[in-house]
Design a protein around this motif. Sequence first.
Motif, PDB file in Angstrom:
ATOM      1  N   LEU A 116       0.827  -1.214   0.000  1.00 49.48           N
ATOM      2  CA  LEU A 116       0.000   0.000   0.000  1.00 49.48           C
ATOM      3  C   LEU A 116       0.861   1.262   0.000  1.00 49.48           C
ATOM      4  CD1 LEU A 116      -2.801  -1.024   2.524  1.00 49.48           C
ATOM      5  CD2 LEU A 116      -2.924  -0.967   0.030  1.00 49.48           C
ATOM      6  N   CYS A 117       1.972   1.237   0.740  1.00 47.45           N
ATOM      7  CA  CYS A 117       2.868   2.394   0.800  1.00 47.45           C
ATOM      8  C   CYS A 117       3.456   2.700  -0.580  1.00 47.45           C
ATOM      9  CB  CYS A 117       3.982   2.117   1.815  1.00 47.45           C
ATOM     10  SG  CYS A 117       5.218   3.417   1.932  1.00 47.45           S
ATOM     11  N   LEU A 118       3.903   1.658  -1.283  1.00 54.73           N
ATOM     12  CA  LEU A 118       4.480   1.853  -2.612  1.00 54.73           C
ATOM     13  C   LEU A 118       3.411   2.245  -3.627  1.00 54.73           C
ATOM     14  CD1 LEU A 118       7.012  -1.147  -2.757  1.00 54.73           C
ATOM     15  CD2 LEU A 118       7.575   1.281  -2.530  1.00 54.73           C
ATOM     16  N   ARG A 119       2.208   1.683  -3.459  1.00 52.49           N
ATOM     17  CA  ARG A 119       1.130   1.939  -4.416  1.00 52.49           C
ATOM     18  C   ARG A 119       0.633   3.388  -4.292  1.00 52.49           C
ATOM     19  NH1 ARG A 119      -2.038  -1.662  -6.913  1.00 52.49           N
ATOM     20  NH2 ARG A 119      -1.354  -3.313  -5.490  1.00 52.49           N
ATOM     21  N   TYR A 120       0.449   3.853  -3.058  1.00 49.43           N
ATOM     22  CA  TYR A 120      -0.139   5.185  -2.848  1.00 49.43           C
ATOM     23  C   TYR A 120       0.905   6.249  -2.486  1.00 49.43           C
ATOM     24  CZ  TYR A 120      -4.590   2.765  -3.075  1.00 49.43           C
ATOM     25  OH  TYR A 120      -5.667   2.010  -3.501  1.00 49.43           O
ATOM     26  N   ARG A 121       2.187   5.837  -2.391  1.00 48.59           N
ATOM     27  CA  ARG A 121       3.307   6.760  -2.194  1.00 48.59           C
ATOM     28  C   ARG A 121       3.130   7.601  -0.925  1.00 48.59           C
ATOM     29  NH1 ARG A 121       6.484   7.457  -6.562  1.00 48.59           N
ATOM     30  NH2 ARG A 121       7.059   9.563  -5.848  1.00 48.59           N
ATOM     31  N   ARG A 122       2.707   6.950   0.147  1.00 51.35           N
ATOM     32  CA  ARG A 122       2.558   7.675   1.403  1.00 51.35           C
ATOM     33  C   ARG A 122       2.652   6.698   2.566  1.00 51.35           C
ATOM     34  NH1 ARG A 122      -3.855   9.290   1.106  1.00 51.35           N
ATOM     35  NH2 ARG A 122      -4.694   7.503   2.265  1.00 51.35           N
ATOM     36  N   PRO A 123       2.889   7.201   3.800  1.00 49.56           N
ATOM     37  CA  PRO A 123       2.969   6.307   4.954  1.00 49.56           C
ATOM     38  C   PRO A 123       1.633   5.592   5.196  1.00 49.56           C
ATOM     39  CG  PRO A 123       3.895   8.456   5.477  1.00 49.56           C
ATOM     40  CD  PRO A 123       3.208   8.596   4.167  1.00 49.56           C
ATOM     41  N   VAL A 124       1.740   4.354   5.681  1.00 51.25           N
ATOM     42  CA  VAL A 124       0.543   3.525   5.900  1.00 51.25           C
ATOM     43  C   VAL A 124       0.704   2.779   7.225  1.00 51.25           C
ATOM     44  CG1 VAL A 124      -0.740   1.516   5.067  1.00 51.25           C
ATOM     45  CG2 VAL A 124       0.077   3.239   3.428  1.00 51.25           C
ATOM     46  N   GLN A 125      -0.447   2.605   7.953  1.00 52.95           N
ATOM     47  CA  GLN A 125      -0.441   1.740   9.126  1.00 52.95           C
ATOM     48  C   GLN A 125      -1.586   0.734   9.013  1.00 52.95           C
ATOM     49  OE1 GLN A 125      -1.033   4.043  12.709  1.00 52.95           O
ATOM     50  NE2 GLN A 125      -3.220   4.395  12.313  1.00 52.95           N
ATOM     51  N   LEU A 126      -1.298  -0.508   9.362  1.00 52.88           N
ATOM     52  CA  LEU A 126      -2.317  -1.574   9.410  1.00 52.88           C
ATOM     53  C   LEU A 126      -2.325  -2.122  10.824  1.00 52.88           C
ATOM     54  CD1 LEU A 126      -1.633  -3.540   6.078  1.00 52.88           C
ATOM     55  CD2 LEU A 126      -3.369  -1.802   6.508  1.00 52.88           C
ATOM     56  N   LEU A 127      -3.493  -2.042  11.475  1.00 54.69           N
ATOM     57  CA  LEU A 127      -3.623  -2.460  12.866  1.00 54.69           C
ATOM     58  C   LEU A 127      -4.542  -3.659  12.969  1.00 54.69           C
ATOM     59  CD1 LEU A 127      -4.133   1.096  14.442  1.00 54.69           C
ATOM     60  CD2 LEU A 127      -1.981  -0.133  14.045  1.00 54.69           C
ATOM     61  N   GLY A 128      -4.030  -4.769  13.487  1.00 53.16           N
ATOM     62  CA  GLY A 128      -4.848  -5.940  13.759  1.00 53.16           C
ATOM     63  C   GLY A 128      -5.621  -6.442  12.566  1.00 53.16           C
ATOM     64  N   ASP A 129      -7.015  -6.363  12.665  1.00 54.77           N
ATOM     65  CA  ASP A 129      -7.854  -6.936  11.621  1.00 54.77           C
ATOM     66  C   ASP A 129      -7.927  -6.085  10.358  1.00 54.77           C
ATOM     67  OD1 ASP A 129      -9.341  -4.872  12.602  1.00 54.77           O
ATOM     68  OD2 ASP A 129     -11.005  -6.115  13.334  1.00 54.77           O
ATOM     69  N   ASP A 130      -7.100  -5.008  10.281  1.00 56.19           N
ATOM     70  CA  ASP A 130      -6.954  -4.326   8.993  1.00 56.19           C
ATOM     71  C   ASP A 130      -6.322  -5.277   7.982  1.00 56.19           C
ATOM     72  OD1 ASP A 130      -7.991  -1.972   9.990  1.00 56.19           O
ATOM     73  OD2 ASP A 130      -6.033  -1.041  10.360  1.00 56.19           O
ATOM     74  N   HIS A 131      -5.513  -6.222   8.489  1.00 60.48           N
ATOM     75  CA  HIS A 131      -4.890  -7.199   7.604  1.00 60.48           C
ATOM     76  C   HIS A 131      -5.952  -8.152   7.062  1.00 60.48           C
ATOM     77  CE1 HIS A 131      -1.482  -5.982  10.256  1.00 60.48           C
ATOM     78  NE2 HIS A 131      -0.774  -6.103   9.127  1.00 60.48           N
ATOM     79  N   TYR A 132      -5.769  -8.621   5.855  1.00 65.94           N
ATOM     80  CA  TYR A 132      -6.732  -9.542   5.244  1.00 65.94           C
ATOM     81  C   TYR A 132      -6.591 -10.928   5.866  1.00 65.94           C
ATOM     82  CZ  TYR A 132      -9.174 -12.274   1.724  1.00 65.94           C
ATOM     83  OH  TYR A 132     -10.040 -13.136   1.090  1.00 65.94           O
ATOM     84  N   HIS A 133      -5.355 -11.385   6.057  1.00 71.31           N
ATOM     85  CA  HIS A 133      -5.146 -12.726   6.614  1.00 71.31           C
ATOM     86  C   HIS A 133      -5.270 -12.675   8.132  1.00 71.31           C
ATOM     87  CE1 HIS A 133      -3.222 -13.287   2.623  1.00 71.31           C
ATOM     88  NE2 HIS A 133      -3.658 -14.553   2.784  1.00 71.31           N
ATOM     89  N   LYS A 134      -6.060 -13.620   8.681  1.00 70.48           N
ATOM     90  CA  LYS A 134      -6.326 -13.634  10.111  1.00 70.48           C
ATOM     91  C   LYS A 134      -5.069 -13.931  10.915  1.00 70.48           C
ATOM     92  CE  LYS A 134     -11.210 -14.853   9.653  1.00 70.48           C
ATOM     93  NZ  LYS A 134     -11.629 -13.488  10.002  1.00 70.48           N
ATOM     94  N   SER A 135      -4.104 -14.616  10.302  1.00 69.25           N
ATOM     95  CA  SER A 135      -2.859 -14.926  11.012  1.00 69.25           C
ATOM     96  C   SER A 135      -2.063 -13.664  11.331  1.00 69.25           C
ATOM     97  CB  SER A 135      -2.001 -15.875  10.180  1.00 69.25           C
ATOM     98  OG  SER A 135      -1.703 -15.293   8.911  1.00 69.25           O
ATOM     99  N   LEU A 136      -2.407 -12.550  10.671  1.00 72.91           N
ATOM    100  CA  LEU A 136      -1.692 -11.293  10.891  1.00 72.91           C
ATOM    101  C   LEU A 136      -2.464 -10.338  11.797  1.00 72.91           C
ATOM    102  CD1 LEU A 136      -0.438 -10.591   7.233  1.00 72.91           C
ATOM    103  CD2 LEU A 136       0.795 -11.729   9.077  1.00 72.91           C
ATOM    104  N   HIS A 137      -3.619 -10.770  12.284  1.00 72.90           N
ATOM    105  CA  HIS A 137      -4.432  -9.884  13.112  1.00 72.90           C
ATOM    106  C   HIS A 137      -3.766  -9.578  14.443  1.00 72.90           C
ATOM    107  CE1 HIS A 137      -8.533 -10.673  10.922  1.00 72.90           C
ATOM    108  NE2 HIS A 137      -7.580 -10.152  10.132  1.00 72.90           N
ATOM    109  N   ARG A 138      -2.780 -10.375  14.823  1.00 74.58           N
ATOM    110  CA  ARG A 138      -2.089 -10.122  16.095  1.00 74.58           C
ATOM    111  C   ARG A 138      -1.008  -9.043  15.965  1.00 74.58           C
ATOM    112  NH1 ARG A 138       0.563 -15.499  17.385  1.00 74.58           N
ATOM    113  NH2 ARG A 138       0.666 -15.592  15.107  1.00 74.58           N
ATOM    114  N   LEU A 139      -0.815  -8.506  14.732  1.00 70.85           N
ATOM    115  CA  LEU A 139       0.291  -7.581  14.472  1.00 70.85           C
ATOM    116  C   LEU A 139      -0.194  -6.184  14.113  1.00 70.85           C
ATOM    117  CD1 LEU A 139       2.533  -9.915  12.281  1.00 70.85           C
ATOM    118  CD2 LEU A 139       2.781  -9.450  14.724  1.00 70.85           C
ATOM    119  N   ALA A 140       0.657  -5.206  14.436  1.00 67.43           N
ATOM    120  CA  ALA A 140       0.459  -3.820  13.979  1.00 67.43           C
ATOM    121  C   ALA A 140       1.662  -3.476  13.097  1.00 67.43           C
ATOM    122  CB  ALA A 140       0.369  -2.867  15.158  1.00 67.43           C
TER     123      ALA A 140
END
Length: 526
Positions: A112-136
């Motif tokens: 997303l950062c490379l696509r939209y050329r700006r800083p991005v944050q993904l928190l928990g369930d922002d991630h599509y894969h549930k295995s990544l919901h534990r991460l920010a």
Amino acid sequence: MTDNHIIIETNERCRRLGLDPHALPVFNKRYSAEELTARRSQYKEVIEVITYFVNKFLSAISGDPFFVAINDNEGYILEFKGDSTIIETVRQLGLAEGLQMNEELGTNAVDLCLRYRRPVQLLGDDHYHKSLHRLACYTAPFHSEDNGPILGTLSIMTAAEFAHSHWLALLCTIVDSIERELLLRRQNTHLHILNQVLLETKYYGVIVTDAHGRIMEMNENGKAMLFTDDQHRERCIGSSVFAINRIGTYFEEAIIHHEACIGEELTLWLNESPRTYMLDVVPIYDGDHRLIRVAGSLRDMTDMKTAEELLRNTEKLVFAGQLAVNIAHEIRNPMTTVQGMLQLSSKAINPTHYSLMMSELERINAIVSEFLILGRPQAEQFKKESCRALLQEVVSIFELQFEMNGITMNVELGQELMIYCDSNQIKQVFLNILKNALEALPFGGSVDIVTDFVDSYQRIRFTDNGVGMTEEVLQRIGDPFISTRPDANGLGMMMVNKIITAHNGRMVIASKIGDGTTVEVFLPGE
């Protein structure tokens, strides 16, 4: 578009692609080991700078589960940094150096950062894969220059319970510091290249001082131009430029009065030999117009000045040649008429006056003849000749005249080389030199003639103990119309120069007022 809209849209696209949110992400693009090594080498300086700032960040949060990833501009992971526990966790999720973080992995901050050329944050369930919901995850792009292309991304990953909005702001601050450092290094590299180009030039001596005249840099050419001994060359860095003869004044003007010096011609004496230089001294200012450096350059112009002098002499020769033709037409014919009329009227003219007029006409004729020798190409008859025989023939002509004038002539004929020459022209050289010696001894004296050879040259040395010449006259010997005698025209030595040069030889003259003159003629031997 807000971050929430971007995340919703990206997750929807993942569903359309058929990605399974309950499975682990599938990494389908990666660098080979060789490609990863090459890419890391390409990003070596970038990784070095990022590592410095990231280590400072990680040392401040030691013990907390933070993980930092460096990606190139295509999303490939180049380096991992951070807490070993979370690094092990992300490796279990399949993340490793060389993998590409792209859209096919599902929603991820790097893509997303490379696509939209700006800083991005993904928190928990922002991630599509549930295995990544534990991460920010927080990602910010870094650039090679302001508003330039993205050079890569820097990401911070931590456990979801450590998520906080200030991590993205902190990451952006770190990236700003990284970009400034990269820009500063690039500028320093450019300055270093320019500095090396300037200092390593073969044509200039370069001197750089600080704002107080202390020498910061001086290239080898500059040291060679300004110092005669190795000790001064070794100790010059750090010393005051004001102490250097002749050029210190110009640096002082630049420092005190902020006046540049451009194209100043200087003559410096090194090893008793004068050299001509062109000097430039320029003050250098920072952004606040404060003096920070003074740069000076010296260019050796000696050869150019010599060439200019040769060109001027050549122009004089051309002028003398053109003048000779005019003199031949404008003077010789009426002079012949006058001479003939005087001879017819000789009985009616006082004998003393007649002799004086004929003598003066003969002198005019001699001057015209010398002009004609200069102006008209002579048919050269080059062949092997005995230099000793030619010299003896000329000496025999002068023996009686020298004796009548109270001049002792000492001739020492040493080893001989055969010379390839036009005998008449070489005899003309000897005649002119001995004639000058005769005229330099109006009250008697001595003339020594010695022959030997030096390397492959026959040397003929003529020495008299006559009146001698000043340094100024000596420097101009051979110039047309330059002579120590008021009744001479200076064309004799000019002709001698011309003949010797045509024979690939050279002439050296030394003289001192009251001590006499020595003329050495070098002619190539066979």
